[in-house]
Design a protein around this motif. Structure first.
Motif, short mmCIF file in Angstrom:
data_model
loop_
_atom_site.label_atom_id
_atom_site.label_comp_id
_atom_site.label_asym_id
_atom_site.label_seq_id
_atom_site.Cartn_x
_atom_site.Cartn_y
_atom_site.Cartn_z
N ALA A 127 24.60 -7.39 -6.15
CA ALA A 127 23.35 -8.05 -6.54
C ALA A 127 22.14 -7.29 -5.99
O ALA A 127 21.13 -7.12 -6.68
CB ALA A 127 23.34 -9.49 -6.03
N GLN A 128 22.24 -6.82 -4.77
CA GLN A 128 21.15 -6.05 -4.17
C GLN A 128 20.97 -4.72 -4.90
O GLN A 128 19.85 -4.28 -5.14
CB GLN A 128 21.44 -5.81 -2.69
CG GLN A 128 21.34 -7.05 -1.82
CD GLN A 128 21.79 -6.79 -0.40
OE1 GLN A 128 22.72 -6.00 -0.16
NE2 GLN A 128 21.12 -7.45 0.56
N TRP A 129 22.07 -4.10 -5.25
CA TRP A 129 22.00 -2.81 -5.96
C TRP A 129 21.37 -2.98 -7.35
O TRP A 129 20.55 -2.17 -7.78
CB TRP A 129 23.41 -2.22 -6.07
CG TRP A 129 23.47 -0.94 -6.86
CD1 TRP A 129 24.19 -0.73 -7.98
CD2 TRP A 129 22.82 0.29 -6.56
NE1 TRP A 129 24.03 0.55 -8.43
CE2 TRP A 129 23.18 1.21 -7.56
CE3 TRP A 129 21.95 0.69 -5.54
CZ2 TRP A 129 22.72 2.52 -7.58
CZ3 TRP A 129 21.49 2.00 -5.55
CH2 TRP A 129 21.86 2.90 -6.56
N VAL A 130 21.71 -4.05 -8.05
CA VAL A 130 21.12 -4.33 -9.37
C VAL A 130 19.62 -4.57 -9.24
O VAL A 130 18.82 -4.14 -10.07
CB VAL A 130 21.82 -5.54 -10.03
CG1 VAL A 130 21.05 -5.99 -11.27
CG2 VAL A 130 23.25 -5.20 -10.39
N GLU A 131 19.22 -5.25 -8.17
CA GLU A 131 17.79 -5.51 -7.96
C GLU A 131 17.02 -4.21 -7.73
O GLU A 131 15.92 -4.03 -8.26
CB GLU A 131 17.61 -6.43 -6.76
CG GLU A 131 16.16 -6.83 -6.50
CD GLU A 131 15.99 -7.75 -5.30
OE1 GLU A 131 14.84 -8.05 -4.93
OE2 GLU A 131 17.03 -8.18 -4.73
N VAL A 132 17.60 -3.29 -6.97
CA VAL A 132 16.95 -1.98 -6.74
C VAL A 132 16.82 -1.22 -8.06
O VAL A 132 15.77 -0.65 -8.36
CB VAL A 132 17.77 -1.16 -5.72
CG1 VAL A 132 17.24 0.27 -5.65
CG2 VAL A 132 17.71 -1.80 -4.35
N GLN A 133 17.85 -1.22 -8.85
CA GLN A 133 17.81 -0.52 -10.14
C GLN A 133 16.77 -1.14 -11.08
O GLN A 133 16.08 -0.42 -11.81
CB GLN A 133 19.19 -0.57 -10.80
CG GLN A 133 20.23 0.32 -10.11
CD GLN A 133 21.59 0.24 -10.78
OE1 GLN A 133 22.09 -0.86 -11.07
NE2 GLN A 133 22.20 1.39 -11.01
N SER A 134 16.65 -2.45 -11.04
CA SER A 134 15.67 -3.14 -11.89
C SER A 134 14.25 -2.74 -11.52
O SER A 134 13.39 -2.55 -12.39
CB SER A 134 15.84 -4.65 -11.78
OG SER A 134 17.11 -5.05 -12.25
N LYS A 135 13.99 -2.64 -10.21
CA LYS A 135 12.65 -2.22 -9.78
C LYS A 135 12.33 -0.81 -10.21
O LYS A 135 11.19 -0.49 -10.57
CB LYS A 135 12.55 -2.36 -8.26
CG LYS A 135 12.49 -3.79 -7.77
CD LYS A 135 12.34 -3.86 -6.26
CE LYS A 135 12.23 -5.32 -5.80
NZ LYS A 135 12.09 -5.43 -4.31
N VAL A 136 13.34 0.06 -10.20
CA VAL A 136 13.13 1.44 -10.66
C VAL A 136 12.82 1.44 -12.16
O VAL A 136 11.91 2.14 -12.62
CB VAL A 136 14.37 2.30 -10.35
CG1 VAL A 136 14.24 3.67 -11.02
CG2 VAL A 136 14.53 2.46 -8.85
N ASP A 137 13.58 0.67 -12.94
CA ASP A 137 13.33 0.61 -14.40
C ASP A 137 11.92 0.09 -14.69
O ASP A 137 11.24 0.58 -15.59
CB ASP A 137 14.37 -0.30 -15.05
CG ASP A 137 15.76 0.30 -15.03
OD1 ASP A 137 15.86 1.54 -14.87
OD2 ASP A 137 16.74 -0.46 -15.16
N GLN A 138 11.50 -0.93 -13.94
CA GLN A 138 10.16 -1.48 -14.14
C GLN A 138 9.09 -0.46 -13.80
O GLN A 138 8.10 -0.33 -14.53
CB GLN A 138 9.99 -2.72 -13.27
CG GLN A 138 8.65 -3.42 -13.44
CD GLN A 138 8.51 -4.66 -12.59
OE1 GLN A 138 9.48 -5.06 -11.92
NE2 GLN A 138 7.36 -5.28 -12.61
N ALA A 139 9.27 0.30 -12.71
CA ALA A 139 8.29 1.32 -12.31
C ALA A 139 8.21 2.42 -13.35
O ALA A 139 7.13 2.91 -13.67
CB ALA A 139 8.66 1.89 -10.95
N ARG A 140 9.35 2.83 -13.88
CA ARG A 140 9.36 3.87 -14.91
C ARG A 140 8.66 3.39 -16.18
O ARG A 140 7.93 4.14 -16.83
CB ARG A 140 10.81 4.26 -15.23
CG ARG A 140 11.49 5.05 -14.12
CD ARG A 140 12.97 5.26 -14.43
NE ARG A 140 13.63 6.03 -13.40
CZ ARG A 140 14.96 6.24 -13.35
NH1 ARG A 140 15.74 5.70 -14.29
NH2 ARG A 140 15.48 6.97 -12.37
#
Length: 344
Positions: A127-140
């Motif tokens: 769950a934590q790893w998915v949250e980190v990936q989501s923040k990266v996608d949003q920033a991109r």
């Protein structure tokens, strides 16, 4: 008392004089503008129409975002190529947002690198790893939008052609879909003529035509003929467009052209002469009949019932009711009645 009697005696004279002056003012001629009608000749070899040159295609260029115009890089009549800069918006705010988006994206990418090590070691939950990936996608995504906003501050020509009209100036606020300039394709042009309904059957897509443009003193061979399908309600004419090649861009939109149609269905013995008047000079009675105001030799106005034919720009052909040399009222007709005295 004598003075009073003199005043009473003068009053009727003064009132009579005032009445005469008022009557004279009422009888003052109405000032109008007129023109002498001219012929639009039809030759024994065919029929001649008056037409107007139109662009092949007009493209209106506008922004998709709102902003203040910093500069407009083109002028009316200038040739432009596809991708050429047309105008620029003030991009200060867009660049500030881009800088912020780049910083946020760098932070997200750095976090992704660090957290990936922890994830690979099993020190992070899924769950934590998915949250980190989501923040990266949003920033991109935000970075891509910011870059797009900066790019959209530059308005580039989507097609090649010439600038027809510039609608906005530097310092004005541009809104989405609000025209900035229009770009006209004049590599080939169309000459529009108005054809009476009784003559439409004589036209086909390959009817031979000759187009003479007085403004440049040249005659061109007409190409494909396009026939309109909806008649003008007042004149009962149809628009016909004749394509003309224009590789040197000599023909410009708005130029007046004379179109000679060789095979327009007329007998070779038929020779007639029609006159042209401004469209605004033709009026309609309550019963639907058309008329124009004419001025006789004694400078009095009279209605002349007419029938109309072709239109060309702001002028219309009079088929009957007028003859060459008659004077037609073009301005000031609103105040006229039958027999009114006019001043030219």
């Amino acid at each position: 008392m004598k003075a009073t009697r003199h005043i009473y005696w003068l009053l009727p004279l003064l009132m009579t004089a005032c009445g005469q002056k008022a009557e004279q003012r009422e009888k003052q001629p109405i000032r109008v503008q007129t023109e002498v009608v001219q012929s639009n000749a039809q030759t024994a070899e065919g029929r001649t129409y008056v037409g107007v040159v139109e662009e092949n295609q007009a493209t209106v260029v506008s922004y998709t975002t709102m902003g203040t115009l910093k500069r407009v890089a083109v002028s009316e009549g200038q040739a432009v190529g596809r991708g050429q800069l047309i105008a620029e918006l003030d991009d200060t705010q867009a660049r500030n947002m881009l800088a912020a988006a780049e910083a946020q994206n760098r932070q997200a990418e750095d976090a992704l690198t660090r957290y990936k090590l922890l994830h690979d070691e099993g020190s992070m939950t899924e769950a934590q790893w998915v949250e980190v990936q989501s923040k990266v996608d949003q920033a991109r995504s935000e970075l891509a939008i910011a870059r797009r906003n900066v790019a959209d501050s530059r308005l580039e020509a989507p097609v090649s052609g010439i600038v027809g009209k510039r609608f906005m100036q530097a310092g004005e606020t541009a809104l989405p879909s609000q025209p900035v300039v229009s770009i006209l394709d004049i590599s080939s042009v169309k000459v529009k003529i108005a054809v009476p309904e009784r003559e439409m059957a004589a036209f086909s897509s390959h009817t031979p035509t000759a187009v003479h443009v007085e403004a440049i003193g040249r005659t061109f061979q007409g190409g494909t003929v396009e026939k309109g399908v909806q008649a003008d309600a007042m004149t009962h004419t149809y628009d016909v467009r004749i394509r003309v090649s224009n590789p040197h861009r000599e023909l410009l939109p708005g130029m007046v052209a004379k179109v000679e149609v060789k095979d327009a269905g007329e007998s070779t013995e038929a020779v007639s002469s029609h006159v042209l008047v401004p469209l605004t000079a033709v009026q309609r009675r309550a019963d639907g009949t058309l008329f124009v105001w004419t001025v006789s030799k004694d400078n009095t106005a009279h209605r002349a019932t007419v029938s109309t034919g072709n239109t060309a720009g702001n002028r219309i052909e009079i088929l009957s009711g007028l003859s060459d040399g008659q004077r037609v009222v073009t301005e000031g007709y609103q105040k006229l009645s039958e027999g009114t005295k006019v001043a030219l």
